[in-house]
Structures are given as C-alpha cells and as structure tokens.
Design an enzyme around this catalytic site. Sequence first.
Site, PDB file in Angstrom:
ATOM      1  N   ALA A 163       0.843  -1.203   0.000  1.00  0.00           N
ATOM      2  CA  ALA A 163       0.000   0.000   0.000  1.00  0.00           C
ATOM      3  C   ALA A 163       0.873   1.245   0.000  1.00  0.00           C
ATOM      4  O   ALA A 163       1.880   1.317   0.697  1.00  0.00           O
ATOM      5  CB  ALA A 163      -0.914   0.008   1.223  1.00  0.00           C
ATOM      6  N   GLU A 210      13.178  -4.479  14.966  1.00  0.00           N
ATOM      7  CA  GLU A 210      14.639  -4.302  14.942  1.00  0.00           C
ATOM      8  C   GLU A 210      15.033  -3.042  14.155  1.00  0.00           C
ATOM      9  O   GLU A 210      16.001  -2.357  14.502  1.00  0.00           O
ATOM     10  CB  GLU A 210      15.304  -5.539  14.314  1.00  0.00           C
ATOM     11  CG  GLU A 210      16.800  -5.578  14.428  1.00  0.00           C
ATOM     12  CD  GLU A 210      17.308  -5.677  15.866  1.00  0.00           C
ATOM     13  OE1 GLU A 210      17.139  -6.733  16.479  1.00  0.00           O
ATOM     14  OE2 GLU A 210      17.855  -4.678  16.374  1.00  0.00           O
ATOM     15  N   VAL A 214      15.471   0.887  15.854  1.00  0.00           N
ATOM     16  CA  VAL A 214      16.585   1.442  16.641  1.00  0.00           C
ATOM     17  C   VAL A 214      17.915   1.077  15.991  1.00  0.00           C
ATOM     18  O   VAL A 214      18.215  -0.110  15.824  1.00  0.00           O
ATOM     19  CB  VAL A 214      16.574   0.887  18.089  1.00  0.00           C
ATOM     20  CG1 VAL A 214      17.637   1.590  18.928  1.00  0.00           C
ATOM     21  CG2 VAL A 214      15.216   1.031  18.740  1.00  0.00           C
ATOM     22  N   GLY A 253      20.981  12.608   3.168  1.00  0.00           N
ATOM     23  CA  GLY A 253      19.847  11.721   3.453  1.00  0.00           C
ATOM     24  C   GLY A 253      19.893  11.097   4.835  1.00  0.00           C
ATOM     25  O   GLY A 253      19.188  10.126   5.108  1.00  0.00           O
ATOM     26  N   ASP A 277      14.213  12.068  18.770  1.00  0.00           N
ATOM     27  CA  ASP A 277      14.317  10.779  18.073  1.00  0.00           C
ATOM     28  C   ASP A 277      15.134   9.790  18.918  1.00  0.00           C
ATOM     29  O   ASP A 277      14.747   8.625  19.076  1.00  0.00           O
ATOM     30  CB  ASP A 277      14.973  10.991  16.701  1.00  0.00           C
ATOM     31  CG  ASP A 277      15.222   9.675  15.978  1.00  0.00           C
ATOM     32  OD1 ASP A 277      14.255   9.083  15.488  1.00  0.00           O
ATOM     33  OD2 ASP A 277      16.390   9.236  15.921  1.00  0.00           O
ATOM     34  N   LYS A 319      14.005   6.113  20.809  1.00  0.00           N
ATOM     35  CA  LYS A 319      14.733   4.837  20.748  1.00  0.00           C
ATOM     36  C   LYS A 319      15.125   4.389  22.153  1.00  0.00           C
ATOM     37  O   LYS A 319      15.025   3.199  22.485  1.00  0.00           O
ATOM     38  CB  LYS A 319      15.973   4.993  19.869  1.00  0.00           C
ATOM     39  CG  LYS A 319      15.617   5.291  18.415  1.00  0.00           C
ATOM     40  CD  LYS A 319      16.814   5.816  17.653  1.00  0.00           C
ATOM     41  CE  LYS A 319      16.461   6.146  16.215  1.00  0.00           C
ATOM     42  NZ  LYS A 319      17.496   6.935  15.543  1.00  0.00           N
ATOM     43  N   GLY A 372      19.448   4.731   6.928  1.00  0.00           N
ATOM     44  CA  GLY A 372      19.583   4.350   5.520  1.00  0.00           C
ATOM     45  C   GLY A 372      18.471   3.394   5.120  1.00  0.00           C
ATOM     46  O   GLY A 372      18.063   2.539   5.911  1.00  0.00           O
TER      47      GLY A 372
HETATM   48  N1  LIG Z   1      15.260   5.662   6.380  1.00  0.00           N
HETATM   49  C1  LIG Z   1      15.936   5.471   7.510  1.00  0.00           C
HETATM   50  O1  LIG Z   1      17.115   5.762   7.605  1.00  0.00           O
HETATM   51  C2  LIG Z   1      15.252   4.852   8.679  1.00  0.00           C
HETATM   52  C3  LIG Z   1      16.020   4.383   9.751  1.00  0.00           C
HETATM   53  C4  LIG Z   1      15.388   3.785  10.849  1.00  0.00           C
HETATM   54  C5  LIG Z   1      14.009   3.700  10.869  1.00  0.00           C
HETATM   55  N2  LIG Z   1      13.300   4.199   9.830  1.00  0.00           N
HETATM   56  C6  LIG Z   1      11.872   4.105   9.917  1.00  0.00           C
HETATM   57  O2  LIG Z   1      11.397   3.346   8.803  1.00  0.00           O
HETATM   58  C7  LIG Z   1      10.122   3.834   8.420  1.00  0.00           C
HETATM   59  C8  LIG Z   1      10.168   4.211   6.944  1.00  0.00           C
HETATM   60  O3  LIG Z   1      11.176   5.179   6.778  1.00  0.00           O
HETATM   61  P1  LIG Z   1      11.485   5.824   5.338  1.00  0.00           P
HETATM   62  O4  LIG Z   1      12.721   6.630   5.485  1.00  0.00           O
HETATM   63  O5  LIG Z   1      11.424   4.768   4.287  1.00  0.00           O
HETATM   64  O6  LIG Z   1      10.249   6.806   5.215  1.00  0.00           O
HETATM   65  P2  LIG Z   1       9.602   7.424   3.910  1.00  0.00           P
HETATM   66  O7  LIG Z   1      10.616   7.549   2.832  1.00  0.00           O
HETATM   67  O8  LIG Z   1       8.844   8.636   4.361  1.00  0.00           O
HETATM   68  O9  LIG Z   1       8.582   6.306   3.443  1.00  0.00           O
HETATM   69  C9  LIG Z   1       7.321   6.157   4.003  1.00  0.00           C
HETATM   70  C10 LIG Z   1       6.511   5.249   3.101  1.00  0.00           C
HETATM   71  O10 LIG Z   1       5.213   5.067   3.669  1.00  0.00           O
HETATM   72  C11 LIG Z   1       4.224   5.396   2.690  1.00  0.00           C
HETATM   73  N3  LIG Z   1       3.110   6.013   3.422  1.00  0.00           N
HETATM   74  C12 LIG Z   1       3.188   7.018   4.313  1.00  0.00           C
HETATM   75  N4  LIG Z   1       1.948   7.305   4.792  1.00  0.00           N
HETATM   76  C13 LIG Z   1       1.106   6.454   4.172  1.00  0.00           C
HETATM   77  C14 LIG Z   1      -0.290   6.244   4.249  1.00  0.00           C
HETATM   78  N5  LIG Z   1      -1.079   6.986   5.030  1.00  0.00           N
HETATM   79  N6  LIG Z   1      -0.834   5.282   3.490  1.00  0.00           N
HETATM   80  C15 LIG Z   1      -0.052   4.531   2.673  1.00  0.00           C
HETATM   81  N7  LIG Z   1       1.282   4.669   2.578  1.00  0.00           N
HETATM   82  C16 LIG Z   1       1.853   5.623   3.311  1.00  0.00           C
HETATM   83  C17 LIG Z   1       4.928   6.367   1.745  1.00  0.00           C
HETATM   84  O11 LIG Z   1       4.438   6.288   0.463  1.00  0.00           O
HETATM   85  P3  LIG Z   1       3.443   7.405  -0.102  1.00  0.00           P
HETATM   86  O12 LIG Z   1       4.012   8.732   0.264  1.00  0.00           O
HETATM   87  O13 LIG Z   1       3.396   7.134  -1.559  1.00  0.00           O
HETATM   88  O14 LIG Z   1       2.150   7.108   0.561  1.00  0.00           O
HETATM   89  C18 LIG Z   1       6.346   5.814   1.719  1.00  0.00           C
HETATM   90  O15 LIG Z   1       6.470   4.752   0.800  1.00  0.00           O
HETATM   91  C19 LIG Z   1       9.801   5.009   9.352  1.00  0.00           C
HETATM   92  O16 LIG Z   1       9.054   4.540  10.449  1.00  0.00           O
HETATM   93  C20 LIG Z   1      11.181   5.442   9.834  1.00  0.00           C
HETATM   94  O17 LIG Z   1      11.140   6.072  11.108  1.00  0.00           O
HETATM   95  C21 LIG Z   1      13.880   4.752   8.727  1.00  0.00           C
END
Ligand SMILES: NC(=O)c1ccc[n+]([C@@H]2O[C@H](COP(=O)([O-])OP(=O)(O)OC[C@H]3O[C@@H](n4cnc5c(N)ncnc54)[C@H](OP(=O)(O)O)[C@@H]3O)[C@@H](O)[C@H]2O)c1
Length: 412
Positions: free
Chosen positions: A21, A107, A110, A165, A179, A183, A280
Amino acid sequence: MENQKLIASKARTPIEIVSVATRTPARARGRVPQGCRISDDCRVSVDDPETDVVVELTGNVPVGRELVLRALGNRKHVVTANKALLAHHGEEIMRRADEVKRCVLFEGAVAVSIPIVKTLRESAAANHVTAITGILNGTSNYVLSQMSDHDADFATALAEAQRRGYAEADPALDISGEDAAHKLALLASLAFGVPINLEAIDFEGIQGIDALDIAFAKRLGYRIKLIAQARKESDGLVAGVHPTFVPMTSMLSQVSSSMNGIAVQGDLMGSAFLYGSGAGGRQTASAVLADLIDLSNRYDFDFAGGAHNMGFRHGPRDAKDSRYRRDRFGACYLRLRIEDKAGVLAKVSKALADAGISVDELLQDGGQEGQTNLVVVTHDIGSGQLIEALPGLQAAAGLGHPAVVYPVLGDH
Ligand SMILES: NC(=O)c1ccc[n+]([C@@H]2O[C@H](COP(=O)([O-])OP(=O)(O)OC[C@H]3O[C@@H](n4cnc5c(N)ncnc54)[C@H](OP(=O)(O)O)[C@@H]3O)[C@@H](O)[C@H]2O)c1
C-alpha cells in the site's frame, strides 16, 4: 526481491509479498513481485485475509497506530520500523499483541544496522542489564562530528546531513534529541523489563552547542556527543538524552559521522559494544527482513507469549525497580563567563565549596574585554544539587550570563 534466494534459504516458511500500500501506487508499479496487489489504502493490505504479517513503514504515528492495532485485531503479526509510534503507543500495542497472541517486531526502529533489539532480547536475556549507553541519532552525530573535526558551523553541518539523506523528514526530531529519546524508551523497556515510558526520559538537543565548549572539550580530552543513557541505580532508573562530554579514551567517542554505537552492560556478560550504521533505506530494509525471517522461523511455534516472547514483560514488576527518577549522579562540565578581575575566582570557588561541589579540573581561558571563561569539571554530583547551586555560581561570576552545563560520561 534483491536477495530473494538467500532469504528463501533462511526462512522456514516462505515469505511472499502479497500486497503493498502507498498513497502513490504509480511509484510501486514495476517495483513489486508479480501478482502482488497494489493499493492506495493501507487498510486493504491490513484486512487482506491472505496476509499473515503486516510490515508498517509509514513513519507516521496516528496512521501507524491505526494500522498496527487493526493488523493485530485481524490476528496478524507486525513488523515495524516506526520508533515514534512505539515510543508513544508501544504499551497499548504490546498489550494488544499479548491479547491476540501475535508478535510485533521492530529491529529496524533502533540503530538499524546494529542488532540491539535482538541483543537485549536474546544475547543478554540472562542478565540484569545495569546500563545502556548509546549514540542513537546519526544526524546529530554527523553534525557534531563536522563541528568538532572540521570546524563546521551548525547550519552548514545540518544542511549537509540532510543532503546526504541522514536526517528524518523533520530534522527537528533528530536535532532536539527527541528521536534518540524515542529509541531509548524502547531500549530501556527491553533492557530493564519496564513499561515503555517516554515521559520519563528527559531529552536535550544539540542546537545550542557553542563552538567554545567543543574546543574546551578537546582541550580537556573529551568529545561532545549526543548520548542516550538508561541506567539502573539503587533507587530506580535514570534515563535521558543529553549532549555529553565523552572521554576520548571511550569507544563511544570514536563513533563519528552518521554512525551509531551502543554499549550494554550486564551483570553476567560484563560490557559489550555494538557499532554500525544508524540510518539508511537499505539498512532499514535489512533489519525489517531479518524480523520477517525471524517470524517465518517461529511460525509453527506457540505464540501464546505474544509480545512477551519478544522481550516485553507485562506482568507485575517490582515498583522500586521500574521507577524512573530525574536526578542523575555523575561528573559535570560547567562553564561560567566571569569578570576578569581580582577576587572573582575566589568568590566562585567559595560558591562551589558552599554548594558542596568538588572540583576535578579547572581551566580559565578565552576571555575578551574584561571577561573570561571559567571551566570546571566536577567530581560526581547529583544533577539536582548542581541546578540548585547555579544561581549562586552565576551571581559570584558577576556578569549575569547563564552557566553552560553538560554531563560527563563516566565508566559504562
Ligand atoms: N530511512 C531510515 O534511515 C530509517 C532508519 C530507521 C528507521 N526508519 C523508519 O522506517 C520507516 C520508513 O522510513 P522511510 O525513510 O522509508 O520513510 P519514507 O521515505 O517517508 O517512506 C514512508 C513510506 O510510507 C508510505 N506512506 C506514508 N503514509 C502512508 C499512508 N497513510 N498510506 C499509505 N502509505 C503511506 C509512503 O508512500 P506514499 O508517500 O506514496 O504514501 C512511503 O512509501 C519510518 O518509520 C522510519 O522512522 C527509517
């Protein structure tokens, strides 16, 4: 899709992505396996009777809460990387998981490349953990490293972290220490078997750090790092996130750029130190996939323990052991801007003595136009005692400038 064969060889129950989704389905087309359904409504995936596990990666707290509770209500397991969601609603979610005998794995929430959740849940399971101390936010660590090692100013370093990024969509969460507090709330719960309690964690960010204090830190043999620490003390737990003077001899002081590091101390295991990437997309995917493989290998197990199986304890606890207290005990760095004239140092020394603050190191430097900086590293002192002493110290300094105070990391 990338490591499919390898993953299949490790997963006892095959893992198949049946539904995805996103609010922008066009982005997903061509990037999902054949036959996988794409929807713009998460509830379609969460309610899909063919789905056994829901992977929640929205990063949004209210949306994440609704999806995860709905998934558990549908008796599906959940894998999430959403630390903000678990820090705010983890107790409700884990309780629900227990009720429906399903697991919530996180996992990726954090320090992604560091298997800290598994370490606490599995490797350290037989220990009374006494302290967990970490650099848990890659953005803050990058900014501090740039300021300390390359004399960058705060705004330039933050802009570069965003360009690379490392930063969250809202970098205020990184910079404010919130943040890392999210954690730490999860780690403290796992380490000490206490409820997730974000309110118990004081947090302070790196936005106000003066280049002068970074320079004094170096002269004294420290690096300033944003340290998240939860510690067991005789009368309860102390947990907080603060810019901290970390001795250059400590492994944590060597954790540079956007990397994360975590020291765990347990009564049987002694000390362990884990180091790795804290952010990342690929790194997060690695942790999420590890959780899915973990689930697939437990799939024919009895899930009667629910969240308990995953390291959470909801049973009765010893109230004393699960009580957080605000007052932390340890050495502190204190910088006062004082009048550069005879007698002021004596007045400050008297104010320190009157407050029962014993001095480990003292340095005076960096003054201009009749002013100078007096830097004190104290012996161990209660943070409450120090805060009470500050008005007297500031009055003795004679200029009305607020004192700069940071904790100094002790042995961990
Ligand atoms: N990236 C990192 O370095 C990192 C590290 C540790 C933890 N995390 C965690 O991993 C998770 C994802 O991170 P990310 O960096 O990949 O975030 P992101 O780039 O903002 O991706 C979020 C994803 O969720 C989708 N989304 C958001 N709201 C939605 C909704 N209401 N319905 C359907 N889809 C929805 C977005 O797609 P659309 O916008 O197309 O809906 C997008 O594909 C987060 O919880 C983040 O805290 C990330």
